[in-house]
Design an enzyme around this catalytic site. Sequence first.
Site, PDB file in Angstrom:
ATOM      1  N   ASN A   1       0.763  -1.406   0.119  1.00  0.00           N
ATOM      2  CA  ASN A   1       0.033  -0.136   0.040  1.00  0.00           C
ATOM      3  C   ASN A   1       0.940   1.169  -0.299  1.00  0.00           C
ATOM      4  OD1 ASN A   1      -2.939   1.412   0.721  1.00  0.00           O
ATOM      5  ND2 ASN A   1      -1.548   2.280   2.094  1.00  0.00           N
ATOM      6  N   GLU A   2       0.613   2.167  -1.017  1.00  0.00           N
ATOM      7  CA  GLU A   2       1.279   3.411  -1.022  1.00  0.00           C
ATOM      8  C   GLU A   2       2.845   3.452  -0.785  1.00  0.00           C
ATOM      9  OE1 GLU A   2      -1.082   6.276   1.333  1.00  0.00           O
ATOM     10  OE2 GLU A   2      -2.564   6.169  -0.089  1.00  0.00           O
TER      11      GLU A   2
ATOM     12  N   ASN B   1      -5.174   4.497  -4.696  1.00  0.00           N
ATOM     13  CA  ASN B   1      -5.780   5.450  -3.808  1.00  0.00           C
ATOM     14  C   ASN B   1      -6.154   6.819  -4.627  1.00  0.00           C
ATOM     15  OD1 ASN B   1      -5.508   3.032  -2.267  1.00  0.00           O
ATOM     16  ND2 ASN B   1      -3.723   3.840  -1.214  1.00  0.00           N
TER      17      ASN B   1
ATOM     18  N   TRP C   1     -12.745   4.593   1.447  1.00  0.00           N
ATOM     19  CA  TRP C   1     -12.140   4.766   2.653  1.00  0.00           C
ATOM     20  C   TRP C   1     -13.051   5.749   3.455  1.00  0.00           C
ATOM     21  CZ3 TRP C   1      -8.040   1.988   4.208  1.00  0.00           C
ATOM     22  CH2 TRP C   1      -7.489   2.522   5.311  1.00  0.00           C
TER      23      TRP C   1
ATOM     24  N   LYS D   1     -13.086   9.868   7.902  1.00  0.00           N
ATOM     25  CA  LYS D   1     -13.626   9.500   6.497  1.00  0.00           C
ATOM     26  C   LYS D   1     -14.589   8.353   6.595  1.00  0.00           C
ATOM     27  CE  LYS D   1      -9.471  10.898   3.867  1.00  0.00           C
ATOM     28  NZ  LYS D   1      -8.353  11.332   5.040  1.00  0.00           N
TER      29      LYS D   1
END
Length: 660
Positions: free
Chosen positions: A396-397, A447, A532, A553
């Site tokens: 992830n990221e 994302n 998200w 969020k």
Amino acid sequence: MDGRTAARINDDWSFRFASQVSGRGIRVDLPHTWNAGDALSGNAAYQRTTGVYEKRLKYDPSWNGRRVILRFEGANQNVAVWVNSRLAGTHKGGYTAFAMDITDLLREDADNLLTVRVSNALDQDVMPLVGDFNMYGGLYRDVWLYTVDPLHVSLADYGSKGVYLTQKSVSRERGDVEAAVVVSNSGLEATSGKVKVTVADGSRIVASGEGRFDCQADSSVRVTVDLSIKNPHLWDGRKDPFMYEATAVVTDADGNVTDRVSEALGLRWFGVDADNGFMLNGRSYPLRGVCRHQDRAERGNALLPEHHREDAEIISEIGATGVRLAHYPQAEEFYGLMDRYGIVVWAEIPFVGPGGYLDRGYTASPEFHANGRQQLVEMIRQHYNHPSICFWGLFNELKTHGDNPTAYVGELNELAHAEDPTRLTTGASNIDASDPLSFTTDLIAWNKYYGWYGGSARDLGRWLDDTHKRHGDLRIAISEYGAGASIYHQQDSVKPGILSGMWHPENYQTEFHRQNWQAIAERPYVWGSFIWNMFDFGAAHRTEGDRYGINDKGLVSFDRKVKKDAFYFYRANWNDEIPTLYIAERRHDIRSSELTDVTVFASHPEVELRLNGRSLGKMTPQGLSTFVMKGVRLVPGVNVVEACAKDGSVDRVEWRLERQ
């Protein structure tokens, strides 16, 4: 004794910090974290330290001649276990299970002292290094005590249950399954025996087979059994999440049953097409998904079964067909719930980059590489049999400048396929699609926060079309999209909040999702999209929204008590099983503007709007199950607004107009 015994030993532990050098600890029951207070108060310097848990264990004579095994479902993150001051073992990684055979360390004539040291301090050799979430410390999942015959189905194979059901080929006419059972012989002599595997639909046996084995002393052997089911009843997502029960029975050379283990078996086949998205059992099955973190108000990550069940019920209520369990393997209980609800799962290891923050999520060291491989194998083997899991997430990221993790992600991809050739790998990226990292996994997702972290919500559709055109061979999804919202922040008009500030109006989140979902829904090549987040979650370093320490969020509040307006927007669009009739902006109950637009989210074909008992007319949807009546004139004082459907259902709110 026929088979194994298993019991939770969660009650009556003593806890203290390692820095406490005298006195006694406090009594705690598991699951437990020491960060439910400081991390959730917005203290970015919450305790990342070492805690010590102790428990007295009385020897049971029924254990004589058997093996006694401890199994920890999760402890964050580095652990050492002693029995009577003798080391039983260690484990590095906070989100997967591990087991230790403590038989030879036990005393029969006195209480046995279990000591577990747990550290959630940053360790450069252990994933994750960073993350936009709290690294809660503690024994935050169940601890089990098993007793087994010396000849048993292994609990030591990377913390798994020792039974692997590989779906070799599945169709509506036939399901071929290879059952692999890891048998351990903890005895002092070599032995032989048999494994029989049966697959049952209730009391009806639909398939069976057996395999014989020879096993040396103090070793394990893998026994495979081929099974075939004619005209199988398929696991078919939310519509019909049917599962068989597969049972492996171990017998010794004399025919005595020494162990038995049962696992759910949900037969299905799936795939992803670059132009047509996700397919389940040969038909299009759009993945309308959400993301979930495993924490909540007042408890941190020390969740009880009822908390997992509530989360699963809410995810099902919104109508989700998929869920991304971010950013780490989650509780075994939750994967089982997703099986039973028929919700497709993206499961992932905690290989987490910094996203928009400083620091890095990757250390190019042999130790870090080894730990990542270990955590990936543990995740796959422990959750191998869940039919809901279709994707293994590998990162992830991540950032690719400096020490570039791309080659290592490629190694993880190869390892994932070696461990499980039946599922697809994916990753969640926030860098350009042309970066080589985008091509290391079977699938790729991004994302994207257009309209929150810069840009406009209208930009998502343009970006998707451009990426699909430039990289038509990539199978792409949206792994995260969302906007912050406080249920206490209300406004007359729809205007963006201050993303890193203390103003996150709820109605802007709703409009953000309306525009983003429209872009996604219009593009069938997007194989999945994951909001998200499903729930607000703890992030101690955040100073925004209506309080410190929370990422807001979520579509549902951190305590699960309030479903925000955007939740009902999605429920009206996604869930055709539960009728939705919901007046938006209901919490904006003190108003200063005489004229207002009234928005209703409904799964009905027509909605009548009433104000103070007077009909204002009937509305038809303006797309996406959204009904809007513009320019409704409120009167000073209390206004009763009602939305009425033909089936007699009514939603009602009260707004007070206070002229300034």
